[in-house]
Write a protein that holds these residues in place. Structure first.
Motif, PDB file in Angstrom:
ATOM      1  N   LYS A 164       5.531   6.206   9.316  1.00  0.00           N
ATOM      2  CA  LYS A 164       4.760   6.265   8.100  1.00  0.00           C
ATOM      3  C   LYS A 164       4.781   7.741   7.680  1.00  0.00           C
ATOM      4  O   LYS A 164       4.794   7.982   6.547  1.00  0.00           O
ATOM      5  CB  LYS A 164       3.238   5.937   8.290  1.00  0.00           C
ATOM      6  N   SER A 165       4.721   8.661   8.474  1.00  0.00           N
ATOM      7  CA  SER A 165       4.806  10.312   8.174  1.00  0.00           C
ATOM      8  C   SER A 165       5.850  10.534   7.546  1.00  0.00           C
ATOM      9  O   SER A 165       5.982  11.079   6.547  1.00  0.00           O
ATOM     10  CB  SER A 165       4.458  10.966   9.431  1.00  0.00           C
ATOM     11  N   LEU A 187       3.925   1.940   0.495  1.00  0.00           N
ATOM     12  CA  LEU A 187       5.117   1.916   1.697  1.00  0.00           C
ATOM     13  C   LEU A 187       4.350   1.841   2.966  1.00  0.00           C
ATOM     14  O   LEU A 187       4.824   1.116   3.765  1.00  0.00           O
ATOM     15  CB  LEU A 187       5.943   3.177   1.307  1.00  0.00           C
ATOM     16  N   HIS A 188       3.325   2.558   3.289  1.00  0.00           N
ATOM     17  CA  HIS A 188       2.709   2.391   4.703  1.00  0.00           C
ATOM     18  C   HIS A 188       2.219   0.866   4.857  1.00  0.00           C
ATOM     19  O   HIS A 188       2.457   0.438   5.822  1.00  0.00           O
ATOM     20  CB  HIS A 188       1.282   3.615   4.458  1.00  0.00           C
ATOM     21  N   LEU A 195       7.990   8.403   5.698  1.00  0.00           N
ATOM     22  CA  LEU A 195       7.829   7.983   4.258  1.00  0.00           C
ATOM     23  C   LEU A 195       7.036   8.378   3.227  1.00  0.00           C
ATOM     24  O   LEU A 195       7.364   9.016   2.379  1.00  0.00           O
ATOM     25  CB  LEU A 195       7.325   6.440   4.373  1.00  0.00           C
ATOM     26  N   ALA A 196       5.830   9.090   4.134  1.00  0.00           N
ATOM     27  CA  ALA A 196       4.850  10.070   3.175  1.00  0.00           C
ATOM     28  C   ALA A 196       5.655  11.227   2.793  1.00  0.00           C
ATOM     29  O   ALA A 196       5.811  11.741   1.451  1.00  0.00           O
ATOM     30  CB  ALA A 196       3.746  10.518   3.915  1.00  0.00           C
ATOM     31  N   VAL A 246       5.155  -1.234   5.650  1.00  0.00           N
ATOM     32  CA  VAL A 246       5.567  -1.276   7.009  1.00  0.00           C
ATOM     33  C   VAL A 246       4.770  -2.018   7.940  1.00  0.00           C
ATOM     34  O   VAL A 246       5.064  -2.802   8.648  1.00  0.00           O
ATOM     35  CB  VAL A 246       5.214   0.587   7.403  1.00  0.00           C
ATOM     36  N   ASP A 247       3.475  -1.844   7.744  1.00  0.00           N
ATOM     37  CA  ASP A 247       2.544  -2.898   8.599  1.00  0.00           C
ATOM     38  C   ASP A 247       2.985  -4.244   8.338  1.00  0.00           C
ATOM     39  O   ASP A 247       2.806  -5.164   9.268  1.00  0.00           O
ATOM     40  CB  ASP A 247       1.069  -2.497   8.226  1.00  0.00           C
ATOM     41  N   ILE A 254       4.814   3.798  14.828  1.00  0.00           N
ATOM     42  CA  ILE A 254       4.564   3.479  13.458  1.00  0.00           C
ATOM     43  C   ILE A 254       3.883   4.634  12.473  1.00  0.00           C
ATOM     44  O   ILE A 254       4.393   4.758  11.307  1.00  0.00           O
ATOM     45  CB  ILE A 254       3.501   2.154  13.290  1.00  0.00           C
ATOM     46  N   GLY A 255       3.147   5.427  13.413  1.00  0.00           N
ATOM     47  CA  GLY A 255       2.405   6.539  12.667  1.00  0.00           C
ATOM     48  C   GLY A 255       3.670   7.551  12.108  1.00  0.00           C
ATOM     49  O   GLY A 255       3.614   7.966  11.147  1.00  0.00           O
ATOM     50  N   THR A 270       2.461   5.871  -1.680  1.00  0.00           N
ATOM     51  CA  THR A 270       2.461   6.081  -0.154  1.00  0.00           C
ATOM     52  C   THR A 270       1.700   4.981   0.498  1.00  0.00           C
ATOM     53  O   THR A 270       2.303   4.488   1.554  1.00  0.00           O
ATOM     54  CB  THR A 270       1.799   7.701   0.052  1.00  0.00           C
ATOM     55  N   VAL A 272      12.580   0.865   3.925  1.00  0.00           N
ATOM     56  CA  VAL A 272      11.376   0.088   4.734  1.00  0.00           C
ATOM     57  C   VAL A 272      12.079  -1.513   4.977  1.00  0.00           C
ATOM     58  O   VAL A 272      11.838  -2.270   4.022  1.00  0.00           O
ATOM     59  CB  VAL A 272      10.174  -0.199   3.818  1.00  0.00           C
TER      60      VAL A 272
END
Length: 201
Positions: A188-189, A106-107, A191-192, A110-111, A184-185, A103, A168
């Motif tokens: 990411k959520s 992947l986060h 993807l989690a 993204v960044d 972005i949050g 996780t 991604v």
């Protein structure tokens, strides 16, 4: 010994000549400035060569095409990113549970993409973005597959790594942000949640 020249080491890149290194740096600086001023879509290798004061042939020989130049621009950040997930502190680096690291990876990816989104979009639209089996994608895939093998010992880790990397990418992230209004949050959520579903966490 006078006149002694060191022999090349197998597998190691050969050192650049000083003038070639200066030209390379000049070209990269000019390209970075142009992208900052006008955006990645307006990048022209002919104009980069003119402003940098080098021959057009020099730019094409060194970088191949526009995508090659863009890769050079993102290369330093990619090295920093790889260092972070291979040897940095947890949860991105070693020391955390495999699922938590997946996780975090992947986060962070993204960044990584958002930080240079225009360049990544340009690469992907040019057909040279995620070159499967080569470039950064290969390193990302191996890392993710290794973690997935730990988290899901009986699953096809290589396939799952491809599946988790698929969403991604710069074009999809740009679409999610610009057309769907996602933060972005929220990306990411999602993807989690995907990681949790894949790993059964």
């Amino acid at each position: 010994m006078r006149g002694h020249r060191s022999l090349p080491v197998v597998g190691q890149p050969q050192p650049e000549r000083a003038d070639a290194a200066r030209n390379r740096q000049k070209i990269i600086e000019v390209a970075a400035r142009m992208i900052a001023e006008r955006g990645a879509d307006e990048l022209s290798l002919d104009e980069v060569a003119r402003v940098a004061g080098v021959g057009v042939g020099t730019v094409y020989r060194r970088f191949g095409d526009r995508s090659g130049l863009v890769y050079a621009l993102i290369d330093e950040r990619e090295r920093q990113f790889q260092s972070a997930f291979l040897t940095g502190p947890p949860p991105l680096g070693p020391g955390a549970a495999a699922t938590e690291r997946i996780t975090a990876f992947l986060h962070a990816l993204v960044d990584r993409i958002v930080a240079q989104q225009a360049l990544f979009v340009l690469l992907e639209k040019g057909g040279k973005g995620n070159v499967y089996g080569g470039g950064p994608y290969r390193v990302h895939h191996i890392h993710l597959a290794t973690l997935l093998a730990q988290a899901c010992p009986h699953a096809d880790a290589a396939y799952l790594a491809d599946a988790l990397l698929a969403p991604v990418n710069a074009c999809l992230i740009a679409f999610q942000r610009e057309e769907r209004g996602m933060t972005i949050g929220e990306i990411k959520s999602g993807l989690a949640a995907l990681v949790a579903a894949v790993t059964g966490a």
